[in-house]
Write a protein that holds these residues in place. Structure first.
Motif, PDB file in Angstrom:
ATOM      1  N   UNK A 127       0.816  -1.223   0.000  1.00  0.00           N
ATOM      2  CA  UNK A 127       0.000   0.000   0.000  1.00  0.00           C
ATOM      3  C   UNK A 127       0.846   1.268   0.000  1.00  0.00           C
ATOM      4  N   UNK A 128       1.922   1.271   0.765  1.00  0.00           N
ATOM      5  CA  UNK A 128       2.791   2.440   0.798  1.00  0.00           C
ATOM      6  C   UNK A 128       3.513   2.609  -0.543  1.00  0.00           C
ATOM      7  N   UNK A 165       4.335   5.874  -5.225  1.00  0.00           N
ATOM      8  CA  UNK A 165       4.534   5.855  -6.668  1.00  0.00           C
ATOM      9  C   UNK A 165       3.484   6.687  -7.388  1.00  0.00           C
ATOM     10  N   UNK A 166       2.221   6.505  -7.033  1.00  0.00           N
ATOM     11  CA  UNK A 166       1.151   7.253  -7.690  1.00  0.00           C
ATOM     12  C   UNK A 166       1.241   8.744  -7.451  1.00  0.00           C
ATOM     13  N   UNK A 217       8.295  12.799  -3.722  1.00  0.00           N
ATOM     14  CA  UNK A 217       8.424  11.564  -2.957  1.00  0.00           C
ATOM     15  C   UNK A 217       9.438  10.643  -3.634  1.00  0.00           C
ATOM     16  N   UNK A 218      10.210   9.884  -2.859  1.00  0.00           N
ATOM     17  CA  UNK A 218      11.283   9.052  -3.418  1.00  0.00           C
ATOM     18  C   UNK A 218      10.778   7.736  -3.984  1.00  0.00           C
ATOM     19  N   UNK A 219       9.970   7.824  -5.033  1.00  0.00           N
ATOM     20  CA  UNK A 219       9.356   6.618  -5.597  1.00  0.00           C
ATOM     21  C   UNK A 219      10.400   5.628  -6.109  1.00  0.00           C
ATOM     22  N   UNK A 270       1.708   3.821 -10.930  1.00  0.00           N
ATOM     23  CA  UNK A 270       2.321   4.813 -11.812  1.00  0.00           C
ATOM     24  C   UNK A 270       1.403   5.160 -12.983  1.00  0.00           C
ATOM     25  N   UNK A 271       0.773   4.159 -13.551  1.00  0.00           N
ATOM     26  CA  UNK A 271      -0.155   4.408 -14.662  1.00  0.00           C
ATOM     27  C   UNK A 271      -1.354   5.210 -14.172  1.00  0.00           C
TER      28      UNK A 271
END
Length: 202
Positions: A15-16, A21-22, A30-32, A61-62
């Motif tokens: 979940x994190x 990422x999103x 944020x350090x995706x 990401x999408x």
């Protein structure tokens, strides 16, 4: 903040990963990439399923890209209408739209992974113009496959030194993005100067 976020990763896992990422695809700092690499390292150690890590990051990401595109599509028309108040501005916007339509797919693809810091802005611009949603989605997903697969793969391969590798790759991505911006600004300055010279010639 980054250290606190990474400390929560073993507890909240997928979940994190999805949230970071999103939201990073929407422009939040944020350090995706680091999170994906760490999750890849955790998967290599058997703490998480690698396929689940990859699928979660890709879907997030999408979704982030699509949200940015939708924001540009919904709010961009009003902004463009306000800008297009004169004939010259209308022509400028038309040329910009034509360039996005002709070169946009490459920009969308590269800003998913190689020039990731520019990605959120490209999403908004693509949405605000007449750029094809289908092409945006196809090239966006293709680019995200590189981004997600690359960083999770690096996490698996370099699981023992994942933080060092993350810092090196992150610095390289930022450097490339800055270089692209500098080249674009330089090109615009040269173009304006040449136009000014033509107008001032007797």
């Amino acid at each position: 903040m980054t250290e606190q976020l990474l400390a929560l990763l073993p507890l909240y896992g997928l979940p994190l990963l999805a949230a970071v990422t999103g939201l990073s695809c929407l422009g939040l700092p944020l350090p995706a990439s680091i999170v994906m690499m760490l999750m890849g390292a955790f998967a290599a150690a058997g703490d998480f399923n690698l396929l689940a890590v990859f699928t979660t990051a890709l879907a997030a990401s999408v979704l982030g890209d699509q949200t940015g595109f939708a924001i540009g599509r919904l709010g961009g028309a009003a902004i463009i209408a306000r800008l297009a108040t004169t004939q010259s501005r209308q022509e400028t916007l038309a040329r910009a739209e034509a360039r996005i339509n002709s070169h946009g797919p490459v920009a969308v693809f590269l800003t998913r992974w190689l020039l990731a810091p520019l990605g959120p802005y490209v999403n908004l611009i693509a949405g605000a113009t007449a750029f094809s949603w289908t092409r945006f989605t196809v090239y966006g997903v293709a680019g995200e496959l590189f981004w997600v697969g690359g960083y999770t793969g690096l996490g698996v391969i370099f699981s023992d030194n994942v933080m060092s590798i993350a810092e090196i790759v992150g610095d390289l991505s930022g450097f490339l993005a800055a270089g692209v911006i500098a080249l674009y600004l330089g090109w615009r300055i040269v173009k304006v100067l040449r136009h000014h010279e033509v107008e001032t010639k007797p």
